[in-house]
Scaffold this motif. Structure first.
Motif, PDB file in Angstrom:
ATOM      1  N   THR A   1      11.981  -7.505  26.806  1.00  0.00           N
ATOM      2  CA  THR A   1      12.531  -8.162  25.837  1.00  0.00           C
ATOM      3  C   THR A   1      12.024  -9.310  25.409  1.00  0.00           C
ATOM      4  OG1 THR A   1      14.548  -6.691  26.271  1.00  0.00           O
ATOM      5  CG2 THR A   1      14.600  -8.813  25.118  1.00  0.00           C
ATOM      6  N   VAL A   2      11.890 -10.101  26.658  1.00  0.00           N
ATOM      7  CA  VAL A   2      11.478 -11.481  26.560  1.00  0.00           C
ATOM      8  C   VAL A   2       9.919 -11.831  26.250  1.00  0.00           C
ATOM      9  CG1 VAL A   2      11.172 -13.765  28.004  1.00  0.00           C
ATOM     10  CG2 VAL A   2      13.160 -12.493  28.048  1.00  0.00           C
ATOM     11  N   GLU A   3       9.172 -11.104  26.664  1.00  0.00           N
ATOM     12  CA  GLU A   3       7.831 -11.133  26.466  1.00  0.00           C
ATOM     13  C   GLU A   3       7.215 -10.381  25.480  1.00  0.00           C
ATOM     14  OE1 GLU A   3       5.547 -10.401  30.215  1.00  0.00           O
ATOM     15  OE2 GLU A   3       5.897 -12.621  30.794  1.00  0.00           O
ATOM     16  N   GLU A   4       7.851  -9.162  25.256  1.00  0.00           N
ATOM     17  CA  GLU A   4       6.727  -8.568  24.062  1.00  0.00           C
ATOM     18  C   GLU A   4       7.865  -8.647  22.814  1.00  0.00           C
ATOM     19  OE1 GLU A   4       5.205  -4.840  25.262  1.00  0.00           O
ATOM     20  OE2 GLU A   4       5.647  -5.325  27.480  1.00  0.00           O
ATOM     21  N   LEU A   5       9.092  -8.683  22.487  1.00  0.00           N
ATOM     22  CA  LEU A   5       9.891  -8.768  21.452  1.00  0.00           C
ATOM     23  C   LEU A   5       9.915 -10.113  20.933  1.00  0.00           C
ATOM     24  CD1 LEU A   5      12.441  -6.112  22.102  1.00  0.00           C
ATOM     25  CD2 LEU A   5      10.414  -5.839  21.185  1.00  0.00           C
ATOM     26  N   ARG A   6       9.974 -11.048  22.074  1.00  0.00           N
ATOM     27  CA  ARG A   6      10.300 -12.478  21.680  1.00  0.00           C
ATOM     28  C   ARG A   6      11.422 -12.816  20.727  1.00  0.00           C
ATOM     29  NH1 ARG A   6       4.748 -11.465  21.062  1.00  0.00           N
ATOM     30  NH2 ARG A   6       4.767 -11.714  18.926  1.00  0.00           N
TER      31      ARG A   6
ATOM     32  N   PRO B 147       6.947 -17.580  30.065  1.00  0.00           N
ATOM     33  CA  PRO B 147       6.833 -16.143  30.677  1.00  0.00           C
ATOM     34  C   PRO B 147       7.791 -15.577  31.592  1.00  0.00           C
ATOM     35  CG  PRO B 147       4.848 -17.880  30.866  1.00  0.00           C
ATOM     36  CD  PRO B 147       5.938 -18.694  30.351  1.00  0.00           C
ATOM     37  N   PHE B 148       7.923 -14.299  31.539  1.00  0.00           N
ATOM     38  CA  PHE B 148       9.175 -13.967  32.120  1.00  0.00           C
ATOM     39  C   PHE B 148       8.929 -14.258  33.882  1.00  0.00           C
ATOM     40  CE2 PHE B 148      11.040 -10.279  34.466  1.00  0.00           C
ATOM     41  CZ  PHE B 148      12.389 -10.603  34.217  1.00  0.00           C
ATOM     42  N   GLU B 149       7.510 -14.215  34.293  1.00  0.00           N
ATOM     43  CA  GLU B 149       7.323 -14.618  35.791  1.00  0.00           C
ATOM     44  C   GLU B 149       7.968 -15.892  35.962  1.00  0.00           C
ATOM     45  OE1 GLU B 149       3.836 -14.490  38.770  1.00  0.00           O
ATOM     46  OE2 GLU B 149       3.270 -13.999  36.895  1.00  0.00           O
ATOM     47  N   GLU B 150       7.900 -16.720  35.078  1.00  0.00           N
ATOM     48  CA  GLU B 150       8.503 -18.016  35.531  1.00  0.00           C
ATOM     49  C   GLU B 150      10.072 -18.111  35.374  1.00  0.00           C
ATOM     50  OE1 GLU B 150       8.261 -22.553  33.522  1.00  0.00           O
ATOM     51  OE2 GLU B 150       6.863 -21.081  33.084  1.00  0.00           O
TER      52      GLU B 150
ATOM     53  N   ALA C 257      21.856 -14.691  35.014  1.00  0.00           N
ATOM     54  CA  ALA C 257      20.954 -15.917  35.298  1.00  0.00           C
ATOM     55  C   ALA C 257      19.877 -15.872  34.190  1.00  0.00           C
ATOM     56  CB  ALA C 257      20.543 -15.906  36.657  1.00  0.00           C
ATOM     57  N   VAL C 258      19.166 -14.885  34.086  1.00  0.00           N
ATOM     58  CA  VAL C 258      18.013 -14.656  33.243  1.00  0.00           C
ATOM     59  C   VAL C 258      18.236 -15.140  31.862  1.00  0.00           C
ATOM     60  CG1 VAL C 258      16.103 -13.361  32.215  1.00  0.00           C
ATOM     61  CG2 VAL C 258      16.780 -13.208  34.859  1.00  0.00           C
ATOM     62  N   THR C 259      19.617 -14.463  31.376  1.00  0.00           N
ATOM     63  CA  THR C 259      19.579 -14.712  29.744  1.00  0.00           C
ATOM     64  C   THR C 259      20.187 -16.090  29.672  1.00  0.00           C
ATOM     65  OG1 THR C 259      22.135 -13.682  29.973  1.00  0.00           O
ATOM     66  CG2 THR C 259      20.149 -12.263  29.407  1.00  0.00           C
ATOM     67  N   SER C 260      20.989 -16.733  30.668  1.00  0.00           N
ATOM     68  CA  SER C 260      21.445 -18.055  30.234  1.00  0.00           C
ATOM     69  C   SER C 260      20.195 -19.033  30.647  1.00  0.00           C
ATOM     70  CB  SER C 260      22.596 -18.310  31.356  1.00  0.00           C
ATOM     71  OG  SER C 260      22.290 -18.219  32.564  1.00  0.00           O
ATOM     72  N   LEU C 261      19.333 -18.884  31.352  1.00  0.00           N
ATOM     73  CA  LEU C 261      18.178 -19.611  31.367  1.00  0.00           C
ATOM     74  C   LEU C 261      17.384 -19.683  30.155  1.00  0.00           C
ATOM     75  CD1 LEU C 261      16.378 -21.529  32.974  1.00  0.00           C
ATOM     76  CD2 LEU C 261      15.371 -19.476  34.269  1.00  0.00           C
ATOM     77  N   HIS C 262      16.989 -18.530  29.723  1.00  0.00           N
ATOM     78  CA  HIS C 262      16.290 -18.562  28.546  1.00  0.00           C
ATOM     79  C   HIS C 262      16.997 -19.265  27.496  1.00  0.00           C
ATOM     80  CE1 HIS C 262      15.249 -16.187  24.636  1.00  0.00           C
ATOM     81  NE2 HIS C 262      13.991 -15.890  25.391  1.00  0.00           N
ATOM     82  N   ALA C 263      18.460 -19.057  27.241  1.00  0.00           N
ATOM     83  CA  ALA C 263      18.859 -19.777  26.458  1.00  0.00           C
ATOM     84  C   ALA C 263      18.952 -21.300  26.590  1.00  0.00           C
ATOM     85  CB  ALA C 263      20.448 -19.325  26.339  1.00  0.00           C
TER      86      ALA C 263
END
Length: 486
Positions: A362-367, A442-445, A425-431
């Motif tokens: 979702t994060v890397e390919e759909l952006r 990058p998702f790895e980060e 955690a991932v979705t709120s960090l992305h936000a």
């Protein structure tokens, strides 16, 4: 005849949804006003934050309502039961009618006054019929219902199973029940005593869905039905004149079908370009024309449910057309269309590895502009609900008293908790990073930063916050933790 249609709202969410009345109450009231303009129909709303069943009942009694309609959703059912019990005492109580998705499968009759009436399916016609009975006989209650009645209604005197066969609408009638137009003069009469003072509203142009995802409550209407386009056009004009500038379109998919979705977008673009739209979309609807219309429209946020990419999740839960997804979806953000990817945590067949890959894809390919995750709920009368407690089968789920899934054939309770914390955690960090102006991390980060905060024993409170998957609270955790902006 005086009729009250009750809604519950949460004032703590006014920053996001600043409205008190539910769309279901608006539509039911509008239908009653169209059928019986001589009746006094009123919308009444109560705040969950300072909820008191005795106080709410006293307020409704003071207005002398003959019929009170109450909502039956998972999140309202207990308050509705409390209010029903309060209203049923005293001299000449009103006829209380409870309607909504939960009436089809909720535990009954524990805790409900025997004179209560429960409606299944779409409520416009049965509610009108009940009000007409009360006009003809002011003592009419649920105890007057009879077996064999051709209405989707039950009570202590009439069994639910006898009403089931009347709860399914005629498939040949794809036209939804039309009342008076929302936000027109007749609608405004229903707001006397409890006005709408906001620039936001819920709205719909269709019900039901052409897809059959097994977790989705929209499928309890077993086909797709719509309001007339001229009717929708008039309501859009009403909303613009009324000062509505934001709305959430709750159609399961914008317009219901691709061609109609384009027509609805053109209406808003041409009639009310000031109104910002939040709407659901499926990538299967997208083509070049649809994308161009989205670019031309005032889209505040487009919500698309990816749910999962894990091939171990059964296809009946969610079948995605990845060819369509990859052809159009990754370019929406670049074209200025703010869109949200939605994932579900806890689907049977999923696990932590599958969830991580869904988030990475979702994060890397759909952006997307944002990513949200939700805890799976087993909604009664869905195919997913049928998997409850079938632990002898290959695919099964278990759920708590609120029907939130707690374990499944592919994960245990502890593993699900870890999945929920990780997704939060991932979705709120992305936000949080988006809020700081950092894009395309990058998702790895993201994964590395999440691992660091979750492995620190000093951050147990953060785990509890992420578990609830609320993005505002999650972003606050990352801001306090000092997640770097680059």
């Amino acid at each position: 005849m005086r009729v009250a249609l009750v809604s519950f709202f949460d004032s703590s969410r006014f920053a996001e949804f600043p409205i008190t009345h539910a769309l279901s109450a608006m539509r039911l009231g509008a239908f009653l006003r169209q059928r019986h303009p001589e009746w006094q129909v009123r919308l009444r709303a109560f705040d969950e934050r300072d909820w008191s069943a005795p106080a709410a009942a006293a307020a409704l009694r003071a207005e002398g309502f003959d019929v009170v309609g109450l909502p039956a959703y998972i999140w309202t059912l207990e308050r509705t039961r409390q209010l029903t019990a309060e209203l049923s005492g005293g001299p000449r109580p009103p006829l209380v009618v409870v309607g909504g998705p939960e009436t089809r499968a909720m535990p009954y009759p524990q805790g409900w006054p025997e004179q209560t009436v429960f409606a299944m399916g779409q409520g416009e016609e049965p509610l009108t019929w009940l009000c007409e009975q009360r006009v003809a006989d002011p003592s009419f209650t649920g105890l007057n219902l009879a077996n064999g009645l051709a209405q989707p209604l039950y009570s202590a005197i009439r069994e639910r199973r006898d009403a089931y066969r009347h709860a399914v609408p005629d498939r040949r009638d794809r036209r939804l029940p039309h009342g008076v137009e929302l936000f027109g003069p007749a609608f405004d009469e229903m707001l006397v005593g409890d006005p709408v003072d906001t620039d936001f509203t819920w709205y719909e142009t269709a019900r039901g869905c052409i897809y059959d995802c097994s977790f989705c409550g929209h499928n309890t209407l077993p086909f797709f039905a719509t309001f007339d386009t001229d009717f929708v056009r008039n309501e859009i004009a009403n909303m613009r004149a009324r000062g509505i500038r934001r709305l959430f379109l709750i159609d399961p998919i914008l317009g219901g079908k691709a061609a109609r979705g384009k027509e609805i977008l053109r209406m808003f673009r041409d009639l009310a370009p000031e109104i910002a739209l939040n709407a659901y979309m499926r990538p299967e609807f997208l083509d070049d024309e649809f994308v161009d219309l989205l670019v031309e429209s005032h889209i505040e946020e487009l919500l698309m449910g990816l749910q999962t990419t894990n091939p171990s999740v059964p296809k009946h839960v969610r079948g995605n057309h990845f060819g369509k997804i990859m052809k159009y979806v990754p370019y929406l953000t670049a074209r200025g269309i703010p869109w949200r990817a939605e994932l579900i945590v806890g689907l049977p067949g999923d696990d932590m590895a599958g969830l991580r890959e869904s988030l990475r894809f979702t994060v890397e390919e759909l952006r997307p502009w944002s990513v949200h995750s939700y805890h799976l709920t087993a909604i009664p009368e869905t195919k997913l609900f049928d998997l409850l407690d079938r632990t002898d089968d290959d695919i099964w789920i278990k759920a708590d008293e609120k029907l939130r899934v707690v374990s499944a054939s592919s994960y245990n309770e502890r593993e699900l908790r870890d999945m929920l914390v990780y997704a939060g955690a991932v979705t709120s960090l992305h936000a949080h990073l988006r809020e700081q102006g950092v894009f395309d991390t990058p998702f790895e980060e993201l994964d590395d930063r999440v691992a660091r905060i979750l492995s620190d024993p000093a951050n147990r409170a953060a785990r509890s916050t992420f578990l609830r998957m609320g993005q505002d609270a999650g972003r606050a955790v990352w801001a306090a933790y000092g997640a770097p902006a680059s």
